[in-house]
Design a protein around this motif. Structure first.
Motif, PDB file in Angstrom:
ATOM      1  N   LYS A  19       0.936  -1.043   0.162  1.00  0.00           N
ATOM      2  CA  LYS A  19       0.180   0.393  -0.034  1.00  0.00           C
ATOM      3  C   LYS A  19       0.719   1.369  -0.188  1.00  0.00           C
ATOM      4  N   LEU A  20       1.562   1.389   0.750  1.00  0.00           N
ATOM      5  CA  LEU A  20       2.903   2.471   0.720  1.00  0.00           C
ATOM      6  C   LEU A  20       3.687   2.840  -0.310  1.00  0.00           C
TER       7      LEU A  20
ATOM      8  N   CYS B 101       1.378   4.578  -2.817  1.00  0.00           N
ATOM      9  CA  CYS B 101       1.266   5.682  -2.826  1.00  0.00           C
ATOM     10  C   CYS B 101       2.009   6.245  -3.231  1.00  0.00           C
ATOM     11  N   GLU B 102       3.039   6.024  -2.803  1.00  0.00           N
ATOM     12  CA  GLU B 102       4.992   6.959  -3.544  1.00  0.00           C
ATOM     13  C   GLU B 102       4.430   6.758  -5.107  1.00  0.00           C
TER      14      GLU B 102
ATOM     15  N   ARG C 149       2.024   6.300  -6.678  1.00  0.00           N
ATOM     16  CA  ARG C 149       1.162   7.257  -7.353  1.00  0.00           C
ATOM     17  C   ARG C 149       1.224   8.942  -7.126  1.00  0.00           C
TER      18      ARG C 149
ATOM     19  N   ASP D 158      -5.993  12.017  -6.842  1.00  0.00           N
ATOM     20  CA  ASP D 158      -6.358  12.061  -5.084  1.00  0.00           C
ATOM     21  C   ASP D 158      -5.715  13.068  -4.743  1.00  0.00           C
TER      22      ASP D 158
ATOM     23  N   GLN E 110      -4.270  12.923  -1.328  1.00  0.00           N
ATOM     24  CA  GLN E 110      -3.253  11.848  -0.573  1.00  0.00           C
ATOM     25  C   GLN E 110      -1.923  12.345  -0.371  1.00  0.00           C
ATOM     26  N   THR E 111      -1.780  11.969   0.987  1.00  0.00           N
ATOM     27  CA  THR E 111      -0.130  11.182   1.546  1.00  0.00           C
ATOM     28  C   THR E 111       0.110  10.379   1.959  1.00  0.00           C
ATOM     29  N   CYS E 112       1.224   9.588   1.757  1.00  0.00           N
ATOM     30  CA  CYS E 112       1.241   8.448   2.199  1.00  0.00           C
ATOM     31  C   CYS E 112       2.530   8.356   3.371  1.00  0.00           C
TER      32      CYS E 112
END
Length: 136
Positions: free
Chosen positions: A104-105, A108-109, A111, A128, A131-133
């Motif tokens: 997931k991390l 996120c990074e 993206r 998003d 959104q922050t990771c």
């Protein structure tokens, strides 16, 4: 011969290769009989192979599977086997949850990198935006 299977029949039934079955034999997980020069497998062998394949699909090592099968043979009430399975399943759940968090991390990074690169190229992206990771 209703209760006996050839290596090809077993491989076809379980959608695996004959080489896979031979590998598990080499690892000592299966011990087929012989009719002449033909390997023959019993219903017990088929059940063991199904357990082996399930264990591999769930991510257990050959050693874990071997221990599980040995307990099955040694403990007619299956108490030790069930306890060992429970412990291994719980450990595997923790391992997979850790991998999922890491994935997931990473997503996120990636993206965030994708958004930054797309913006630099002037591409319009659905985002998003806020959104922050986090690694929590």
């Amino acid at each position: 011969m209703d209760d006996l299977f050839t290596i090809t029949e077993l491989a076809d039934e379980l959608s695996i290769t004959t080489r896979t079955i031979r590998f598990y034999e080499e690892q000592g997980l299966l011990s087929p009989g012989r009719l002449g020069s033909t390997r023959v497998y019993t219903l017990r062998d088929r059940a063991r192979l199904s357990l082996i394949m399930r264990g591999k699909r769930l991510g257990f090592s050959i050693r874990d599977i071997q221990e599980y099968l040995e307990l099955y043979d040694a403990d007619p009430k299956h108490q030790k086997q069930t306890g060992a399975l429970l412990a291994k399943a719980r450990a595997r759940i923790v391992e997979l949850e850790e991998q999922m968090d890491s994935l997931k991390l990473t997503l996120c990074e990636l993206r965030a990198i994708e958004r930054t690169a797309a913006e630099a190229l002037g591409e319009d992206m659905e985002s998003d935006a806020g959104q922050t990771c986090r690694d929590d």
